[in-house]
Scaffold this motif. Sequence first.
Motif, PDB file in Angstrom:
ATOM      1  N   PHE A 196      68.327 -75.230  -1.340  1.00  0.00           N
ATOM      2  CA  PHE A 196      68.953 -75.543  -2.626  1.00  0.00           C
ATOM      3  C   PHE A 196      69.653 -74.273  -3.122  1.00  0.00           C
ATOM      4  N   PRO A 197      70.896 -74.050  -2.708  1.00  0.00           N
ATOM      5  CA  PRO A 197      71.588 -72.802  -3.043  1.00  0.00           C
ATOM      6  C   PRO A 197      71.605 -72.530  -4.546  1.00  0.00           C
ATOM      7  N   GLY A 198      71.278 -71.288  -4.896  1.00  0.00           N
ATOM      8  CA  GLY A 198      71.286 -70.884  -6.291  1.00  0.00           C
ATOM      9  C   GLY A 198      69.967 -71.088  -7.011  1.00  0.00           C
ATOM     10  N   TYR A 199      68.960 -71.618  -6.309  1.00  0.00           N
ATOM     11  CA  TYR A 199      67.679 -71.905  -6.951  1.00  0.00           C
ATOM     12  C   TYR A 199      66.514 -71.459  -6.073  1.00  0.00           C
ATOM     13  N   ALA A 200      65.418 -71.103  -6.727  1.00  0.00           N
ATOM     14  CA  ALA A 200      64.150 -70.843  -6.053  1.00  0.00           C
ATOM     15  C   ALA A 200      63.046 -71.384  -6.950  1.00  0.00           C
ATOM     16  N   PHE A 201      61.932 -71.751  -6.354  1.00  0.00           N
ATOM     17  CA  PHE A 201      60.813 -72.294  -7.111  1.00  0.00           C
ATOM     18  C   PHE A 201      59.793 -71.192  -7.382  1.00  0.00           C
ATOM     19  N   LEU A 202      59.081 -71.337  -8.486  1.00  0.00           N
ATOM     20  CA  LEU A 202      58.108 -70.325  -8.889  1.00  0.00           C
ATOM     21  C   LEU A 202      56.803 -71.011  -9.252  1.00  0.00           C
ATOM     22  N   ASN A 203      55.723 -70.652  -8.543  1.00  0.00           N
ATOM     23  CA  ASN A 203      54.423 -71.297  -8.707  1.00  0.00           C
ATOM     24  C   ASN A 203      53.503 -70.419  -9.554  1.00  0.00           C
ATOM     25  N   ASP A 204      53.841 -70.287 -10.836  1.00  0.00           N
ATOM     26  CA  ASP A 204      53.084 -69.427 -11.741  1.00  0.00           C
ATOM     27  C   ASP A 204      53.119 -69.997 -13.155  1.00  0.00           C
ATOM     28  N   ALA A 205      52.051 -69.726 -13.917  1.00  0.00           N
ATOM     29  CA  ALA A 205      52.054 -70.030 -15.345  1.00  0.00           C
ATOM     30  C   ALA A 205      52.879 -68.958 -16.052  1.00  0.00           C
ATOM     31  N   LEU A 206      53.805 -69.380 -16.911  1.00  0.00           N
ATOM     32  CA  LEU A 206      54.711 -68.437 -17.555  1.00  0.00           C
ATOM     33  C   LEU A 206      54.457 -68.372 -19.055  1.00  0.00           C
ATOM     34  N   ASP A 207      53.794 -67.288 -19.496  1.00  0.00           N
ATOM     35  CA  ASP A 207      53.752 -67.011 -20.923  1.00  0.00           C
ATOM     36  C   ASP A 207      54.946 -66.119 -21.251  1.00  0.00           C
ATOM     37  N   LYS A 208      55.027 -65.630 -22.478  1.00  0.00           N
ATOM     38  CA  LYS A 208      56.201 -64.854 -22.866  1.00  0.00           C
ATOM     39  C   LYS A 208      56.337 -63.586 -22.037  1.00  0.00           C
ATOM     40  N   ALA A 209      55.216 -62.883 -21.811  1.00  0.00           N
ATOM     41  CA  ALA A 209      55.266 -61.636 -21.047  1.00  0.00           C
ATOM     42  C   ALA A 209      55.709 -61.895 -19.608  1.00  0.00           C
ATOM     43  N   ALA A 210      55.173 -62.957 -18.994  1.00  0.00           N
ATOM     44  CA  ALA A 210      55.548 -63.279 -17.618  1.00  0.00           C
ATOM     45  C   ALA A 210      57.013 -63.689 -17.538  1.00  0.00           C
ATOM     46  N   HIS A 211      57.463 -64.446 -18.543  1.00  0.00           N
ATOM     47  CA  HIS A 211      58.862 -64.870 -18.566  1.00  0.00           C
ATOM     48  C   HIS A 211      59.792 -63.664 -18.627  1.00  0.00           C
ATOM     49  N   VAL A 212      59.450 -62.696 -19.468  1.00  0.00           N
ATOM     50  CA  VAL A 212      60.261 -61.480 -19.577  1.00  0.00           C
ATOM     51  C   VAL A 212      60.264 -60.723 -18.254  1.00  0.00           C
ATOM     52  N   GLU A 213      59.112 -60.643 -17.597  1.00  0.00           N
ATOM     53  CA  GLU A 213      59.016 -59.928 -16.320  1.00  0.00           C
ATOM     54  C   GLU A 213      59.857 -60.614 -15.246  1.00  0.00           C
ATOM     55  N   VAL A 214      59.834 -61.943 -15.223  1.00  0.00           N
ATOM     56  CA  VAL A 214      60.660 -62.680 -14.262  1.00  0.00           C
ATOM     57  C   VAL A 214      62.137 -62.414 -14.513  1.00  0.00           C
ATOM     58  N   ARG A 215      62.531 -62.409 -15.781  1.00  0.00           N
ATOM     59  CA  ARG A 215      63.937 -62.217 -16.134  1.00  0.00           C
ATOM     60  C   ARG A 215      64.444 -60.823 -15.795  1.00  0.00           C
ATOM     61  N   ARG A 216      63.538 -59.884 -15.548  1.00  0.00           N
ATOM     62  CA  ARG A 216      63.947 -58.520 -15.216  1.00  0.00           C
ATOM     63  C   ARG A 216      64.418 -58.391 -13.772  1.00  0.00           C
ATOM     64  N   ALA A 217      64.154 -59.390 -12.949  1.00  0.00           N
ATOM     65  CA  ALA A 217      64.537 -59.322 -11.540  1.00  0.00           C
ATOM     66  C   ALA A 217      66.058 -59.272 -11.406  1.00  0.00           C
ATOM     67  N   ARG A 218      66.538 -58.362 -10.586  1.00  0.00           N
ATOM     68  CA  ARG A 218      67.977 -58.244 -10.360  1.00  0.00           C
ATOM     69  C   ARG A 218      68.481 -59.459  -9.588  1.00  0.00           C
ATOM     70  N   GLY A 219      69.579 -60.041 -10.046  1.00  0.00           N
ATOM     71  CA  GLY A 219      70.162 -61.198  -9.384  1.00  0.00           C
ATOM     72  C   GLY A 219      69.760 -62.523  -9.990  1.00  0.00           C
TER      73      GLY A 219
END
Length: 231
Positions: A116-139
Amino acid sequence: MAGLRCLRTTPRNRVDGGTVRARFGPAKRRTRTEGGEALAVAGVEILGAGAGTAVLSAGPGAITPRAPWHVVWTHSHCEQLVCDQLTARGFHPFLPSMGTWSTRAGRRRLISVPMFPGYAFLNDALDKAAHVEVRRARGIAGVLGEGWDRPAQVPEEEIEAIRRVVDSRLPTLPHPYLTEGRRVRIAAGPLAGLEGILVNVRPARGLLVLSVNLLQRSVVVEVDWTQVMPI
């Protein structure tokens, strides 16, 4: 992903907090390979067994069965880059990929491309801190959903179906998004128990369409139609 450049594009459908609203159109009918060669996505002959058969490979990252499944949206050709960073940060991305034939400089070779080009799946519970950490990934362009506190989720059974196809290493191709048709269940073989929509039935073979409804994307895998039963 080897041989692919991570191109920064302007994300669409962005909302506050970098989250992407989960509204996307159907996938295109053709897909482009690394060498610029376009392959038709619905031809049964492409899926036939033999030397020309394309196979699947699983992406990096362990799968945590009981955590919710989310979707991250990446910039062009940055799927592997994003997954590598998320794995290093302790998350559990899943990047299903499939093999496709590419021709470059007169040479034909099998390359791995995201399912699925442009997408990846993430198997984690996302609170605000985790969401911010995910968003820090380059790309990364964002996380599908309506906000950091309401990330969209993919049903476990849809992920399980994709994982089963990846593990089976059966020939697979993209397919236009499909929601209606002859629904069947595989009764035997490596995909036993899997449900989908059966199309393009031939004397001995058929194409089973599997979809991720959140993305409005589908893939098709060739199956023995004598091993399917209507549901």
